[in-house]
Motif scaffolding. Sequence first.
Motif, mmCIF file in Angstrom:
data_model
loop_
_atom_site.group_PDB
_atom_site.id
_atom_site.type_symbol
_atom_site.label_atom_id
_atom_site.label_comp_id
_atom_site.label_asym_id
_atom_site.label_seq_id
_atom_site.Cartn_x
_atom_site.Cartn_y
_atom_site.Cartn_z
ATOM 1 N N MET A 43 -39.805 -50.102 49.598
ATOM 2 C CA MET A 43 -38.744 -50.923 49.006
ATOM 3 C C MET A 43 -39.328 -52.073 48.200
ATOM 4 O O MET A 43 -38.829 -52.401 47.118
ATOM 5 C CB MET A 43 -37.793 -51.448 50.088
ATOM 6 C CG MET A 43 -36.611 -52.201 49.514
ATOM 7 S SD MET A 43 -35.645 -51.286 48.278
ATOM 8 C CE MET A 43 -34.887 -50.039 49.296
ATOM 9 N N THR A 69 -26.892 -50.991 46.949
ATOM 10 C CA THR A 69 -28.276 -50.916 46.488
ATOM 11 C C THR A 69 -28.340 -50.978 44.969
ATOM 12 O O THR A 69 -29.167 -51.702 44.403
ATOM 13 C CB THR A 69 -28.952 -49.641 47.027
ATOM 14 O OG1 THR A 69 -28.930 -49.673 48.453
ATOM 15 C CG2 THR A 69 -30.389 -49.529 46.547
ATOM 16 N N TYR A 122 -23.143 -54.107 51.420
ATOM 17 C CA TYR A 122 -23.797 -53.076 52.227
ATOM 18 C C TYR A 122 -22.897 -52.581 53.353
ATOM 19 O O TYR A 122 -22.983 -51.417 53.740
ATOM 20 C CB TYR A 122 -25.143 -53.575 52.774
ATOM 21 C CG TYR A 122 -26.257 -53.393 51.772
ATOM 22 C CD1 TYR A 122 -26.904 -52.174 51.639
ATOM 23 C CD2 TYR A 122 -26.633 -54.430 50.941
ATOM 24 C CE1 TYR A 122 -27.908 -51.986 50.704
ATOM 25 C CE2 TYR A 122 -27.642 -54.260 50.003
ATOM 26 C CZ TYR A 122 -28.273 -53.044 49.887
ATOM 27 O OH TYR A 122 -29.259 -52.862 48.960
ATOM 28 N N TYR A 155 -30.134 -53.828 42.687
ATOM 29 C CA TYR A 155 -31.109 -53.492 41.645
ATOM 30 C C TYR A 155 -30.704 -54.103 40.306
ATOM 31 O O TYR A 155 -31.542 -54.618 39.565
ATOM 32 C CB TYR A 155 -31.251 -51.979 41.491
ATOM 33 C CG TYR A 155 -32.051 -51.293 42.562
ATOM 34 C CD1 TYR A 155 -33.034 -51.958 43.303
ATOM 35 C CD2 TYR A 155 -31.851 -49.946 42.827
ATOM 36 C CE1 TYR A 155 -33.771 -51.301 44.268
ATOM 37 C CE2 TYR A 155 -32.601 -49.276 43.791
ATOM 38 C CZ TYR A 155 -33.556 -49.953 44.502
ATOM 39 O OH TYR A 155 -34.299 -49.299 45.452
#
Length: 101
Positions: free
Chosen positions: A78, A37, A29, A41
């Motif tokens: 989220m 992200t 990040y 995932y």
Amino acid sequence: MMIARTEPRLELFSREEIAEEFAVHEANYELDVEVATEIAYEKLELMKGRNVEARAVIDACRLAIVADGTLHPSEFTMLQRIKMRLGIDDNPSPSALARAR
């Protein structure tokens, strides 16, 4: 990382596993939010069908949402995305999460 030491629902994962994954994602990040992200995932999708582990991740997310005492709509958004990637279909309301504190 206090939650990793005190939350029984996270006993499925060793402290070392949690710390290592956290460090990797934190570094990702810092480099690029969008790429990080997508990587996160992808890792979640690998847990599809592993319901015990997937539920532990969802429980950890729910605990994190209520940890600061403020329920943010973006946190619920989220959480829904995470659940979708894990293949989990349940929708606790904000009031149900507040009762979980």
